[in-house]
Enzyme design. Structure first.
Site, PDB file in Angstrom:
ATOM      1  N   GLY A  23       0.851  -1.365  -0.026  1.00  0.00           N
ATOM      2  CA  GLY A  23       0.091   0.090   0.080  1.00  0.00           C
ATOM      3  C   GLY A  23       0.930   1.264   0.020  1.00  0.00           C
ATOM      4  O   GLY A  23       2.087   1.071   0.211  1.00  0.00           O
ATOM      5  N   GLN A  53       2.468   9.965   1.854  1.00  0.00           N
ATOM      6  CA  GLN A  53       3.979   9.506   2.095  1.00  0.00           C
ATOM      7  C   GLN A  53       4.770   9.961   0.851  1.00  0.00           C
ATOM      8  O   GLN A  53       6.104   9.900   0.983  1.00  0.00           O
ATOM      9  CB  GLN A  53       3.929   7.933   1.970  1.00  0.00           C
ATOM     10  CG  GLN A  53       3.305   7.372   3.420  1.00  0.00           C
ATOM     11  CD  GLN A  53       3.061   5.817   3.232  1.00  0.00           C
ATOM     12  OE1 GLN A  53       2.091   5.118   2.630  1.00  0.00           O
ATOM     13  NE2 GLN A  53       4.038   5.130   3.681  1.00  0.00           N
ATOM     14  N   CYS A  84       5.417  -0.463   7.530  1.00  0.00           N
ATOM     15  CA  CYS A  84       5.488   0.982   6.756  1.00  0.00           C
ATOM     16  C   CYS A  84       6.521   1.311   5.901  1.00  0.00           C
ATOM     17  O   CYS A  84       7.660   1.374   6.629  1.00  0.00           O
ATOM     18  CB  CYS A  84       4.920   2.199   7.898  1.00  0.00           C
ATOM     19  SG  CYS A  84       4.543   3.515   7.034  1.00  0.00           S
ATOM     20  N   LEU A  85       6.301   1.854   4.775  1.00  0.00           N
ATOM     21  CA  LEU A  85       7.433   2.138   3.840  1.00  0.00           C
ATOM     22  C   LEU A  85       8.073   3.464   4.321  1.00  0.00           C
ATOM     23  O   LEU A  85       9.078   3.792   4.185  1.00  0.00           O
ATOM     24  CB  LEU A  85       7.001   2.321   2.263  1.00  0.00           C
ATOM     25  CG  LEU A  85       6.443   0.972   1.793  1.00  0.00           C
ATOM     26  CD1 LEU A  85       5.965   1.390   0.529  1.00  0.00           C
ATOM     27  CD2 LEU A  85       7.433  -0.066   1.625  1.00  0.00           C
ATOM     28  N   HIS A 119      -4.734   1.279   7.689  1.00  0.00           N
ATOM     29  CA  HIS A 119      -3.398   1.820   7.750  1.00  0.00           C
ATOM     30  C   HIS A 119      -3.371   3.034   6.693  1.00  0.00           C
ATOM     31  O   HIS A 119      -2.755   4.175   7.332  1.00  0.00           O
ATOM     32  CB  HIS A 119      -2.400   0.692   7.489  1.00  0.00           C
ATOM     33  CG  HIS A 119      -0.871   1.268   7.611  1.00  0.00           C
ATOM     34  ND1 HIS A 119      -0.073   0.705   8.425  1.00  0.00           N
ATOM     35  CD2 HIS A 119      -0.284   2.045   6.692  1.00  0.00           C
ATOM     36  CE1 HIS A 119       1.224   1.221   8.307  1.00  0.00           C
ATOM     37  NE2 HIS A 119       1.137   2.042   6.945  1.00  0.00           N
ATOM     38  N   GLU A 120      -3.611   2.790   5.619  1.00  0.00           N
ATOM     39  CA  GLU A 120      -3.401   3.920   4.500  1.00  0.00           C
ATOM     40  C   GLU A 120      -4.234   5.189   4.893  1.00  0.00           C
ATOM     41  O   GLU A 120      -3.907   6.223   4.665  1.00  0.00           O
ATOM     42  CB  GLU A 120      -3.715   3.358   3.128  1.00  0.00           C
ATOM     43  CG  GLU A 120      -2.802   2.231   2.677  1.00  0.00           C
ATOM     44  CD  GLU A 120      -1.452   2.276   2.932  1.00  0.00           C
ATOM     45  OE1 GLU A 120      -1.023   3.508   2.624  1.00  0.00           O
ATOM     46  OE2 GLU A 120      -0.709   1.628   3.172  1.00  0.00           O
ATOM     47  N   HIS A 158      -2.864   7.282   7.177  1.00  0.00           N
ATOM     48  CA  HIS A 158      -1.720   8.322   6.548  1.00  0.00           C
ATOM     49  C   HIS A 158      -2.607   9.496   6.119  1.00  0.00           C
ATOM     50  O   HIS A 158      -1.943  10.610   6.434  1.00  0.00           O
ATOM     51  CB  HIS A 158      -0.924   7.567   5.706  1.00  0.00           C
ATOM     52  CG  HIS A 158       0.129   6.691   5.850  1.00  0.00           C
ATOM     53  ND1 HIS A 158       1.238   7.287   6.674  1.00  0.00           N
ATOM     54  CD2 HIS A 158       0.374   5.301   5.571  1.00  0.00           C
ATOM     55  CE1 HIS A 158       1.975   6.119   6.718  1.00  0.00           C
ATOM     56  NE2 HIS A 158       1.380   5.141   6.092  1.00  0.00           N
TER      57      HIS A 158
END
Ligand code: K1U
Ligand code: ZN
Length: 170
Positions: A46, A51, A92-93, A134-135, A138
């Site tokens: 994702g 981000q 998480c990236l 999660h996304e 963000h």
């Protein structure tokens, strides 16, 4: 298409609240292509526009093993969330190398526009439900480490800042 730089925690820009996408136009379609390329390149499942320092309500997801089932959610809204919760290990990236358990609703219903600007509704459970929540966090400026204890979060912050200093020195 282009690879986009991913903001790393504790970058304060990760705490920006995203605004709705006004039109699914050529700019947004190009951003979707770039975000998908960036997510696949980073081996993520994702990526939220936040981000990549774009503060509009757009996320891309692909939980398929073959990386061939992209899901684009524009202006997503959770219309229902189960009271039943599940704890899953999340990564998480924007917080590379850190994985920890987070409790979230086990099942959700979501409405959004797709990459062509069409309305759609989606029922999600398992890893897809985890990833969407999660996304969407963000987009509200929330990073998953904020669910962890202050002690763990501070250790992660220190580790990330040290890694950044070492990269800058190299
Ligand atoms: O938001 C992101 O930075 C992407 C993140 C999404 C995510 C992963 C796991 C749980 C919740 C949300 C990632 O993709 S991090 C990479 C990762 O954990 C992973 C990669 C491939 C398969 C499974 C997990
Ligand atoms: Zn993330």
């Amino acid at each position: 298409m282009a690879l986009l730089p991913i903001l790393c925690y504790p970058d304060p820009r990760l705490h920006t609240v995203a605004k709705p996408v006004q039109a699914v136009d050529a700019r947004i379609k190009a951003l979707i292509d770039d975000m998908l390329e960036t997510m696949y390149d980073a081996n993520g499942i994702g990526l939220a526009a936040t981000q990549v320092d774009v503060h509009e309500r757009l996320v891309v997801i692909d939980i398929s093993e073959q990386h061939n089932e992209p899901l684009v959610l524009i202006n997503p809204e959770i219309t229902w969330a189960s009271t039943d919760k599940q704890v899953s290990d999340e990564g998480c990236l924007s917080v590379p190398g850190i994985y920890d358990g987070v409790e979230r609703s086990a099942a959700i219903k979501v409405t959004a526009l797709d990459g062509e600007g069409r309305s759609r509704a989606l029922d999600a459970q398992g890893i897809l439900a985890v990833c969407i929540q999660h996304e969407m966090d963000h987009l509200l400026g929330k990073v998953f480490v904020e669910y962890l204890s202050p002690l763990k979060r501070n250790r992660i912050k220190t580790k990330m800042l040290k890694a950044r200093r070492e990269t800058e020195r190299a």
